[in-house]
Every structure is written in structure tokens, then in C-alpha cells.
Design a protein around this motif. Structure first.
Motif: not given
Length: 107
Positions: A26-35, A9-15
Motif C-alpha cells: 500500500q505504501e509503495a502504491r501510494e508513493g509510486l502513484a505520487e512519483i 515501475l521497477m526502477l522507481p520501486l527500487l528507488k
């Protein structure tokens, strides 16, 4: 799909944070879940303690390590954004390999 480990999850979170805006977890979790294409079942998976979702826990750990590496910054409680070093890491590489990202940000 199983919930990815925190290293994955590190690289997707950085991106995700590359837009330069301040984000909440919360925004990060929602965005990463979709990605990551996670299902509702994936998001409902709990840690053995039952107190937290596995996904929320792993996103939090990814953020901790990225912040310790100086590629994310937390200017105020509950918020984070990409740092100059984080922009540099994204510009210069790493590739999609988690080990390469970890090596890049740690050294």
C-alpha cells in the motif's frame, strides 16, 4: 497519463525502497502513484477481469521481479525492503533506461 507497464515501475520501486525501511505494498502504491504523477482516473483503471486495479497489479509484478532478482527482500509477509544487492545496483547505475535496469539485476 496511462498506467506504466511493470518494467517502467521497477526502477522507481527500487528507488522508493532505497530509504532502507520496510514498506507495505500500500505504501509503495501510494508513493509510486505520487512519483509517477498518476491521476485518480489512472488509479481506478481495472484489469479486464475487473478484480484488481491495473496499477496495483503492475506494482505487484514489479516487486515480484525485483525480489526474484535479489534487489528487494521480503523478510515477512506483506513487507519488503531493499537488499544489499539493490543498494549496489542503485549506486553503480543503471540509468533511467528500463532495459539497463533489467539487464543489471538479472545478470
Amino acid at each position: 497519463m496511462a498506467v506504466p507497464d511493470f518494467q517502467s515501475l521497477m526502477l522507481p520501486l527500487l528507488k522508493f525502497s532505497a530509504d532502507g525501511k520496510e514498506h507495505t505494498m500500500q505504501e509503495a502504491r501510494e508513493g509510486l502513484a505520487e512519483i509517477m504523477g498518476l491521476t485518480q482516473e489512472d488509479l481506478e483503471e481495472r484489469l479486464p477481469s475487473g478484480r484488481q486495479s491495473t496499477f496495483a497489479n503492475r506494482v505487484a509484478w514489479a516487486k515480484v521481479y525485483l525480489t526474484q532478482a535479489g534487489v528487494l527482500e521480503s523478510p515477512k509477509r506483506g513487507k519488503f525492503h531493499i537488499s544489499d544487492r539493490g543498494r549496489k545496483v542503485l549506486t553503480e547505475g543503471p540509468d533511467r533506461n528500463t532495459a539497463t535496469l533489467t539487464t543489471t539485476i538479472v545478470y
